[in-house]
Design a protein around this motif. Structure first.
Motif, PDB file in Angstrom:
ATOM      1  N   ALA A 182       2.199   5.404   2.612  1.00 38.32           N
ATOM      2  CA  ALA A 182       1.578   5.944   3.703  1.00 38.32           C
ATOM      3  C   ALA A 182       2.295   6.320   4.608  1.00 38.32           C
ATOM      4  O   ALA A 182       1.779   7.297   5.458  1.00 38.32           O
ATOM      5  CB  ALA A 182       0.526   4.599   4.160  1.00 38.32           C
ATOM      6  N   PRO A 192      -2.688   5.649  -1.263  1.00 35.63           N
ATOM      7  CA  PRO A 192      -2.280   5.518   0.047  1.00 35.63           C
ATOM      8  C   PRO A 192      -1.525   6.682   0.692  1.00 35.63           C
ATOM      9  O   PRO A 192      -1.794   7.106   1.852  1.00 35.63           O
ATOM     10  CB  PRO A 192      -1.183   4.332  -0.198  1.00 35.63           C
ATOM     11  CG  PRO A 192      -1.436   3.883  -1.475  1.00 35.63           C
ATOM     12  CD  PRO A 192      -2.028   4.792  -2.273  1.00 35.63           C
ATOM     13  N   MET A 193      -0.566   7.459   0.113  1.00 35.65           N
ATOM     14  CA  MET A 193       0.135   8.569   0.395  1.00 35.65           C
ATOM     15  C   MET A 193      -0.732   9.796   0.798  1.00 35.65           C
ATOM     16  O   MET A 193      -0.912  10.494   1.826  1.00 35.65           O
ATOM     17  CB  MET A 193       1.243   8.830  -0.464  1.00 35.65           C
ATOM     18  CG  MET A 193       1.936  10.324  -0.006  1.00 35.65           C
ATOM     19  SD  MET A 193       3.459  10.678  -0.976  1.00 35.65           S
ATOM     20  CE  MET A 193       2.401  11.140  -2.496  1.00 35.65           C
ATOM     21  N   LEU A 242      -4.237   9.828   1.312  1.00 29.96           N
ATOM     22  CA  LEU A 242      -5.106   9.386   2.081  1.00 29.96           C
ATOM     23  C   LEU A 242      -4.549   9.507   3.531  1.00 29.96           C
ATOM     24  O   LEU A 242      -5.210  10.008   4.554  1.00 29.96           O
ATOM     25  CB  LEU A 242      -5.814   8.157   2.086  1.00 29.96           C
ATOM     26  CG  LEU A 242      -6.574   7.961   0.812  1.00 29.96           C
ATOM     27  CD1 LEU A 242      -7.218   6.559   0.565  1.00 29.96           C
ATOM     28  CD2 LEU A 242      -8.001   8.928   0.760  1.00 29.96           C
ATOM     29  N   ALA A 243      -3.470   8.893   3.849  1.00 33.67           N
ATOM     30  CA  ALA A 243      -2.622   9.109   4.886  1.00 33.67           C
ATOM     31  C   ALA A 243      -2.381  10.522   5.519  1.00 33.67           C
ATOM     32  O   ALA A 243      -2.654  11.005   6.503  1.00 33.67           O
ATOM     33  CB  ALA A 243      -1.488   8.287   4.901  1.00 33.67           C
ATOM     34  N   GLY A 301       3.098   9.882   3.726  1.00 35.52           N
ATOM     35  CA  GLY A 301       1.988  10.578   3.807  1.00 35.52           C
ATOM     36  C   GLY A 301       1.649  11.112   5.137  1.00 35.52           C
ATOM     37  O   GLY A 301       1.284  12.273   5.108  1.00 35.52           O
ATOM     38  N   ALA A 302       1.645  10.360   6.081  1.00 35.73           N
ATOM     39  CA  ALA A 302       1.582  10.672   7.391  1.00 35.73           C
ATOM     40  C   ALA A 302       2.607  11.701   7.890  1.00 35.73           C
ATOM     41  O   ALA A 302       2.188  12.650   8.613  1.00 35.73           O
ATOM     42  CB  ALA A 302       1.671   9.378   8.386  1.00 35.73           C
ATOM     43  N   GLY A 359       2.819   0.625  -1.412  1.00 35.85           N
ATOM     44  CA  GLY A 359       1.607   1.495  -0.717  1.00 35.85           C
ATOM     45  C   GLY A 359       1.729   1.603   0.768  1.00 35.85           C
ATOM     46  O   GLY A 359       1.455   2.706   1.285  1.00 35.85           O
ATOM     47  N   VAL A 360       2.030   0.818   1.417  1.00 35.06           N
ATOM     48  CA  VAL A 360       2.189   0.959   2.879  1.00 35.06           C
ATOM     49  C   VAL A 360       3.704   1.891   3.106  1.00 35.06           C
ATOM     50  O   VAL A 360       3.325   2.770   4.060  1.00 35.06           O
ATOM     51  CB  VAL A 360       2.786  -0.458   3.471  1.00 35.06           C
ATOM     52  CG1 VAL A 360       3.289  -0.328   5.136  1.00 35.06           C
ATOM     53  CG2 VAL A 360       1.604  -1.475   3.570  1.00 35.06           C
TER      54      VAL A 360
END
Length: 544
Positions: free
Chosen positions: A389, A332-333, A335-336, A392-393, A385-386
């Motif tokens: 993310a 998740p991190m 991909l974001a 990661g963004a 996971g959220v």
């Protein structure tokens, strides 16, 4: 002492090396050959980023074969030290003698180190060969960034940010999986040999399609400055590597390294002010934007490496995830990060605006660490996971944008040292992040275990508890397993909370950046910029 090559006006009152820029490509469009070079550069970047991920997975098998468990940490430390210490030197050599030859040399050195590491017969040989490999790795990342800086104007570079973020995601997700597969089916030596075919492809492609103007500086290499900088960096990295593990933080060894590092860096600054061709020109730090992004880069490294060290441990220990697929836990991190990096790059290319991304990215980095600090033993994988993310963004907005600003803030002749300085500060930030956050984590794991099990039992369990293999957890009595899960959750809470506090500094610094026009854009053609960002039309190297 002779002078470096002749210089010609750039159109904004500054100078660039004569012949350093070939005819420009049509604005907004890169030649197909440049895209081919970028593909080769991404392979080289993958080499540098994938290596530690693969080797880390193979380490238990390596120790079982070669022995020398007491020297295990040096397999990683030798590589890290050599990489960090050589990074600024590679950047300067590229500025002085041309990037292509220096970059090819770093690839060859990395491949020699990889081949020798695969043939190592004992732990001592492996440590020495890993140092050779690390010397080459120091030139890989810097070479990639500096060559991209030469080939593509900053205004156009945003188009390729997604590609670079994608390489990072592939390395972090695929590294452990590839490493485990290779070790299980081919043997640990192939975790090093796998670099050879990839490196050979990069070597052949770069040799064939990259044609940059040749340079030959007549200035002497700054040997004294290089030695002092290497000594200072080595001391800092050893402090972060040994502090709290090999030696107590207040031990004579760590304090001595701190004094040695400070003295070496002060002497380095004094030397650099006098030499004709300093290995790290201090004048680049007079640019406000460059100084700010190096600080932000340091903090990004601190937070990023610190968080990515403890996230998999939390998910494996507290949430019961499999260690085999540890790379997938960060999906998740990553991909974001990749999606946001691609978006920021496209918008930067279209508008020439970038400050907003550093401000928003720093804010999201802080928010991501803050929400991660809320995790406990009841947090689901979806929720974590959220949270990842969000983190990661923030990293996606910052990772390539900070490098873009650093390169846009130096003259073309200093592209190598500008890129290497930004890379070095991020690397040192990562070392400090892992060390300091690791000390916080270990302390809270031990205190929580002692509180739940009683001091004697807690101290016995937590003596190595922070490093306990998650595979051992099912073997433990339920009360001990529950205590350890709560201890790890508490330690992770403190790590992310402190990471959020550190991130606030970067968020504050981001507001002081100035929106200097990017080279290669319309604004750059009309006037010089007072901040030192080049205003001349960018020249794209002919890679034919």
């Amino acid at each position: 002492m002779g002078k470096s090559q002749s210089a010609t006006p750039t159109g904004d009152g500054r100078t660039a090396a004569a012949g350093a820029q070939p005819p420009a490509a049509p604005e907004g469009k890169q030649p197909a050959s440049v895209r081919l070079v970028l593909f080769a550069l991404m392979i080289a970047m993958l080499l540098a980023m994938l290596d530690n991920m693969i080797v880390g997975t193979a380490m238990p098998t390596i120790v079982g074969d070669l022995g020398g468990l007491e020297h295990l940490s040096w397999v990683v430390t030798a590589y890290t030290l050599a990489t960090a210490a050589s990074t600024p030197i590679w950047g300067k050599l590229g500025d002085m003698y041309g990037r292509k030859g220096v970059f090819l040399t770093s690839i060859v050195l990395f491949l020699i180190g990889s081949a020798l590491s695969g043939m190592a017969q004992d732990m001592g040989q492996l440590i020495g060969f890993r140092a050779v490999q690390g010397l080459g790795a120091g030139g890989l990342m810097v070479g990639v960034m500096a060559i991209i800086g030469d080939l593509i104007p900053p205004r156009e570079r945003g188009k390729y940010q997604g590609m670079m973020a994608g390489v990072m995601a592939v390395a972090m997700i695929g590294g452990p999986l590839v490493g485990g597969t290779i070790t299980d089916h081919l043997g640990w030596r192939w975790s090093f040999y796998i670099n050879l075919p990839l490196g050979a492809v990069a070597l052949i492609m770069v040799t064939a399609v990259l044609h940059l103007p040749k340079k030959r500086s007549q200035a002497r290499i700054d040997y004294v400055g290089s030695a002092l900088l290497t000594l200072g960096i080595t001391s800092l990295v050893l402090i972060t590597t040994w502090g709290g593990t090999e030696y107590d933080w207040l031990s004579p060894q760590i304090i001595g390294l701190g004094i040695l590092g400070v003295v070496a860096l002060i002497a380095f600054i004094l030397v650099e002010r006098k030499v004709a061709e300093p290995v790290l020109p201090l004048h680049i730090f007079r640019n406000g934007n460059f100084s700010l992004v190096t600080v932000i880069g340091f903090l990004v490294g601190f937070v990023m490496f610190g968080s990515m060290t403890f996230l998999p441990l939390f998910q494996q220990t507290v949430q019961g995830a499999s260690a085999t697929n540890s790379g997938l836990l960060l999906l998740p991190m990553l991909l974001a990060m990749m999606a946001v990096s691609l978006f920021a790059g496209r918008v930067t290319t279209q508008t020439g605006k970038y400050k907003v991304f550093v401000v928003v990215g720093s804010g999201l980095l802080t928010a991501g660490m803050a929400v991660l600090s809320l995790m406990d033993t009841e947090t689901t994988r979806f929720t974590s996971g959220v949270y990842m993310a969000v983190l990661g963004a923030g990293m996606g907005f910052l990772m390539q944008t900070t490098m873009l600003i650093a390169q846009n803030s130096v003259e073309l002749k200093d592209m190598g040292v500008g890129s290497s300085s930004a890379t070095l500060f991020r690397t040192i930030g990562g070392s400090f992040g892992v060390a300091i956050l690791g000390a916080i984590f270990t302390n809270h794991v031990q205190s929580t275990m002692a509180a739940r099990l009683g001091k004697a039992a807690g101290d016995k369990m937590a003596g190595g508890g922070a490093q306990m293999d998650p595979k051992r957890l099912p073997e433990l009595p339920p009360v001990i397993k529950d205590a350890y899960a709560h201890a790890v959750a508490n330690g992770a809470h403190q790590v992310f909370l402190w990471g959020a506090l550190v991130s606030i500094i970067g968020f504050a610094a981001a507001w002081f950046l100035k929106e200097v026009p990017l080279r290669g854009g319309p604004a750059a053609k009309s006037a010089a910029d007072p901040q030192g960002g080049s205003a001349e039309p960018e020249r794209v190297a002919a890679a034919v």
